[in-house]
Design a protein around this motif. Structure first.
Motif, PDB file in Angstrom:
ATOM      1  N   ILE B 356     -26.550  74.696 -18.373  1.00  0.00           N
ATOM      2  CA  ILE B 356     -27.200  75.640 -19.286  1.00  0.00           C
ATOM      3  C   ILE B 356     -26.747  75.364 -20.716  1.00  0.00           C
ATOM      4  O   ILE B 356     -27.550  75.314 -21.641  1.00  0.00           O
ATOM      5  N   LEU B 357     -25.441  75.141 -20.876  1.00  0.00           N
ATOM      6  CA  LEU B 357     -24.906  74.857 -22.209  1.00  0.00           C
ATOM      7  C   LEU B 357     -25.522  73.597 -22.793  1.00  0.00           C
ATOM      8  O   LEU B 357     -25.883  73.544 -23.958  1.00  0.00           O
ATOM      9  N   ASN B 358     -25.627  72.585 -21.937  1.00  0.00           N
ATOM     10  CA  ASN B 358     -26.225  71.341 -22.413  1.00  0.00           C
ATOM     11  C   ASN B 358     -27.655  71.559 -22.863  1.00  0.00           C
ATOM     12  O   ASN B 358     -28.084  71.004 -23.866  1.00  0.00           O
ATOM     13  N   ILE B 360     -28.933  74.403 -23.948  1.00  0.00           N
ATOM     14  CA  ILE B 360     -28.919  75.194 -25.184  1.00  0.00           C
ATOM     15  C   ILE B 360     -28.491  74.335 -26.379  1.00  0.00           C
ATOM     16  O   ILE B 360     -29.031  74.458 -27.470  1.00  0.00           O
TER      17      ILE B 360
END
Lengths: 597, 366
Positions: B356-358, B360
């Motif tokens: 998810i971080l990647n 975002i």
């Protein structure tokens, strides 16, 4: 001022032996500054200098002093105490006839006392030994006196006892400066010969040259010539510092002062060069050899868009620091940055700190390297200051590395542990001098590369802080060196390559690989870390794949909290450098430094 | 369109060692004052929308006295519900009786969520709650007589838990034959008794094995894994929780509740005393388009089916693949793209934050 009433001198000492305070006291005594003006240690003007208690850039100050019925001009040239800056010491020494040698009454002779004294003797200076800080409760004047007499061969009645703090002994010291130090020998009638011993940069006036007039005289408006570069300038301003700047129309032989000539950068000036009149040039003075950078490292901005800011910062620092060198370099791991050369580790620290503090740029520094000399099979010689540029083994006939000779002064009880440390650092024992019955000066030849890492810290911890350390570079010696590369997930990370002695490669490789394993966070996949020499893997460790990073709670309403948790992780990610698919934290690039055998 | 509402009842007869929700020891007088404030908050804010989900959580809603329950249901009666609404009520198994269940049913509740956590009484002390497997099973069976739709909470990664402990637990959950299982790995949060006692989280590798075991065993027994931590029989996904994962707006009422109304995410005070005094929202945050879209990813990728590209386009008039540069992640198999959806492969669900971080960080909006 009559030439015979000028005295040019400097103060030399081991770090913290009270040199700067002594200079302050002399200025106060001669009335150069009033007590009120006297901020602590006036000569250390850079913040960093005051904080670290070290003098980095030297300064000169002119004082008039009445002794008997005569008026004297005393030119005091301050010198840095730290080993990295010994080239600055030698500059100021060349501009003097005498030196005050300060020894701390409780510490006694230390490594830099010896190193600096030898430099002064090489320059044929008259030495006035003093024992300072005699007011301290743990002062041992008798013992220190004996050390000075036994080690340096001074006579007891030559040694002056002072306390820069209370002011005692300062009059006696000033008398000795006037009576013992010879006046300058030069003549005003001769052709102009002025020695450049420093330069500083100011945005309005450009480069300001600090100089000692050896022979002849120079006036405002004169056309001067730099003898070694041939560049010519018109003198715009001349003056001395008392310690405030005082403009003069003329400087004559024996004077120590400054010269401005609309020079754009300090890099246009070679310290050690001779200034003469363009119309009637003289001979070159015996300059001292310029100090070459000994330690190199890569500096990279953490945020790659600050590359130009970093370049500007280095440019500005270089204006005042000709010994700093840098050129652009590209690393596949770290992007665009600079290969920077420093005089030593302290110099490197100071520059890195100034970039972060004064310019607000976060930087990643790669591990420091010395300059290796490789002779290729085609007999070509390469100087290598960046391990990743080392050619492959087959092309190299032999590699040499710089060696130093140490002065390590310790209480004799620590000789064993110091020798052990030096041995571990590939040192060769030379000999040992007794300074006192219970203190020795240990001499080893050690590769400089072993010293640039953690030698000084280790020395301190091995000796509970009692050791003092200084060195001189003695030249290059053949060594069995290899280049060790680090592969992360199969990709060579150029910024992590090191050059190391073959016998130490295995243990170093193991430690580096282990350090990296601990420092690099788990990624989505397993990441092998390998240390290789050529194609041979000598150490390997694997970072296991990340197993959990999830909000595995079943409730859901608190979305902002979820987002905040992610934001926090995001910030952490931004500080990492991505090499291939692997995210590597900044600290990892320095981890190669922390190799504890 | 607002379709969901969460109501928090922050009272418990027993405080569990791991709980970091908003909770207080049960006190009838306090409960009555609380319900008064709750009614006020709802009346002031509820705009008469027709809702499709209502969720009463806690705390322990089932701890309320019948008198208090009557007041609560008078309040929930204020809501307009559509024909196939879902009304969930959280229960502690010890509170469950025929009378309670009948009362819930009479007042429109049609889904019960029971906080079982574990059937293994070895964890009684660690968790600080009574664990009686036989009674638990009886109460589940009793609940099933009244309600078709039942959820059980399953907690794992308990301190000292072995894989075989968990295996036995999962078997019990499967044998209970309920429609829905919510799982969660025990997090030792600050300000909980476990944290104060210095109990350590069990290591990530074992947790991952546990997660895999749960996923595998439940899936093999007909449960559909539809969200990172949620499993249901087909057609029994929690509509209420899907409101969250689909990034839709919802009311949150009561102390410690969070809501999302009119592009504003808010948190209510966690202090029931302040709440009784009339203080409700203590935090508000405006959700602009970029935040909204990032939330969409953060929440949507929790669903096993992931984000539907068409829905995304209809909602934001932007292509998902334009807003986020996903190609490299798709190439690396960190994400899977089908004709209609983008989702996280099962293998990476337990490290979904990374993915998810990647995503975002690869957002092209600013």
């Amino acid at each position: 001022m009559k030439k015979e009433n000028i005295r040019n001198f400097c103060i030399i000492a081991h770090i913290d032996h009270g040199k700067s305070t002594l200079a302050d006291r002399i200025m106060e005594k001669t009335g150069a500054v009033t007590k009120r003006e006297l901020k602590d240690q006036l000569l250390d003007s850079m913040d960093l200098e005051r904080e670290r208690g070290i003098t980095i850039k030297l300064n000169a100050v002119s004082m008039t002093y009445k002794n008997g019925n005569e008026q004297y001009l005393l030119n005091l040239i301050d010198t840095p105490g730290h080993v990295d800056f010994s080239y600055e010491v030698s500059r100021s020494l060349a501009a003097c006839e005498g030196a005050v040698l300060v020894v701390d009454a409780s510490q006694g002779i230390e490594a830099q006392t010896i190193a600096n004294l030898y430099l002064a003797l090489e320059n044929n200076l008259t030495i006035i030994p003093i024992i300072n800080k005699i007011d301290l409760p743990n002062a041992d004047v008798v013992k220190v006196k004996k050390e000075i007499i036994d080690t340096f061969g001074f006579k007891e009645d030559e040694i002056i006892l002072t306390s820069a703090k209370t002011g005692s002994g300062i009059d006696e010291l000033l008398d000795a400066i006037i009576n013992k130090i010879p006046s300058p020998e030069g003549k005003d009638e001769e052709r102009l010969q002025a020695l450049i011993f420093d330069s500083v940069y100011e945005s309005y006036r450009g480069a300001i040259i600090w100089l000692r007039i050896v022979n002849g005289k120079v006036k405002v408006g004169d056309k001067v010539k730099m003898l070694s570069t041939g560049a010519e300038y018109e003198v715009v301003e001349l003056g001395i510092h008392d310690p405030k700047e005082k403009k003069l129309n003329e400087l004559t032989s024996g004077d120590v002062g400054y010269l401005c000539a609309s020079i754009k950068s300090v890099s246009d000036i070679k310290v050690g060069d001779t200034i003469t009149l363009a119309a009637d040039p003289s001979e070159l003075l015996p300059g001292y050899k310029p100090m070459k950078p000994m330690v190199f490292c890569g500096l990279y901005p953490v945020e790659s868009n600050r590359y130009t800011d970093l370049r500007d910062a280095l440019d500005k620092l270089k204006l005042n620091d000709a010994s700093l060198s840098f050129e652009p370099e590209t690393s596949t791991a770290l992007g665009f940055g600079f290969r920077c050369g420093f005089l030593g580790m302290l110099h490197m620290d100071v520059i890195e700190e100034r970039i972060e503090r004064e310019f607000g740029i976060n930087i990643v520094a790669t591990s420091p390297s010395v300059v290796y000399e490789a002779t290729m099979t085609n007999s070509e010689t390469l100087l290598i200051d960046n391990p990743s540029q080392m050619p492959s083994k087959e092309k190299i006939k032999e590699i040499k590395e710089p060696y130093i000779k140490t002065n390590i002064i310790v209480p004799s009880g620590y000789v064993g542990s110091v020798m052990q440390l030096c041995q571990d650092k590939r040192g060769t024992y030379i000999n040992m001098d007794y300074i006192a019955s219970d203190r020795v000066n240990i001499h080893y030849d050690i590769p400089l590369s072993e010293v640039v890492y953690d030698f000084f810290d280790k020395l301190k911890s091995f000796t509970k802080g009692y050791a003092s350390f200084d060195y001189e570079v003695i030249g290059y010696k053949l060594s069995n060196l290899v280049k060790m590369d680090i592969l992360i997930n199969g990709e060579e990370v150029d910024a992590l390559s090191i050059i190391t002695h073959k016998d130490f490669a295995y243990s170093k490789g193991k430690v580096i690989v282990e350090n990296l394993r601990k420092l690099i966070p788990r990624q989505l996949f397993e990441v092998p870390i390998q240390a290789v020499i050529g194609t041979k893997v000598i150490a390997r460790s694997d970072i296991k794949a990340m197993k959990k990073n999830v909000l595995a709670k079943c409730y859901g309403g608190d979305i902002t909290r979820k987002r905040k948790l992610l934001e926090k992780q995001k910030e952490g990610k931004k500080r990492m450098k991505k090499v291939g698919n692997v995210e590597i934290p900044q600290e990892a690039f320095l981890s190669v430094l922390k190799v504890d055998e | 369109m607002l379709k969901s509402c969460y109501i928090h009842i922050p009272f418990c007869k027993n405080i569990c060692n791991y709980c970091d929700f908003c909770k207080n020891y049960y006190d009838e007088k306090l409960v009555l004052s609380y319900l008064k404030s709750l009614q006020k908050e709802i009346k002031e804010n509820y705009n008469k929308e027709v809702l499709s989900t209502l969720y009463v959580g806690g705390g322990t809603p089932s701890a309320l006295s019948y008198n208090a329950l009557d007041i609560l249901f008078k309040i929930t009666g204020l809501f307009n519900l559509n024909d196939n609404y879902e009304f969930t009520f959280e229960c502690n198994y010890e509170d469950i009786t025929d009378n309670l269940l009948q009362k819930l049913k009479d007042n429109g509740v049609n889904r019960i969520s029971i906080g079982i956590q574990t059937f293994n009484d070895k964890f009684e002390k660690t968790l600080g709650r009574k664990i009686n497997k036989k009674e638990m099973i009886n109460k589940i069976n009793l609940t099933k007589k009244y309600f078709k739709n039942v959820n059980l909470d399953l907690m794992y990664a308990l301190p000292g838990q072995t894989l075989s402990d968990l295996k036995n637990d999962i078997k019990c959950f499967i044998n209970a034959k309920v429609t829905h299982v919510s799982t969660y790995s025990l997090m030792i949060e600050e300000h909980t008794k476990l944290h104060v006692d210095g109990v350590l989280q069990i290591n990530d590798d074992i947790q991952y094995k546990m997660y895999k075991m749960i996923t595998k065993m439940l899936s093999c027994n007909g449960y559909k894994h539809y969200e990172i931590s949620n499993f249901s029989l087909p057609g029994h996904e929690s509509k209420h929780n899907l409101t969250y994962w689909n990034n839709l707006e919802y009311y949150g009422f009561g102390a410690g509740a969070s809501g999302f109304i009119g592009k504003i995410r808010y948190d209510n005070t966690k202090s029931i005393f302040n709440y009784i005094k009339g203080i409700t929202r203590v935090y508000e945050e405006n959700v602009d388009l970029v935040k909204m879209i990032k939330d969409e990813v953060m929440l949507g990728l929790r669903k096993i089916e992931g984000i539907n590209k068409n829905d995304f386009k209809n909602r934001y008039h932007l292509e998902l693949n334009d807003v986020f540069s996903l190609d490299e992640m798709i190439k690396n198999k960190m994400l899977i793209e089908t004709k209609t959806n983008v989702f996280i492969p099962e293998k990476y669900l337990f490290v979904s934050n990374e993915i998810i971080l990647n995503v975002i960080l690869n957002c092209n909006l600013n």
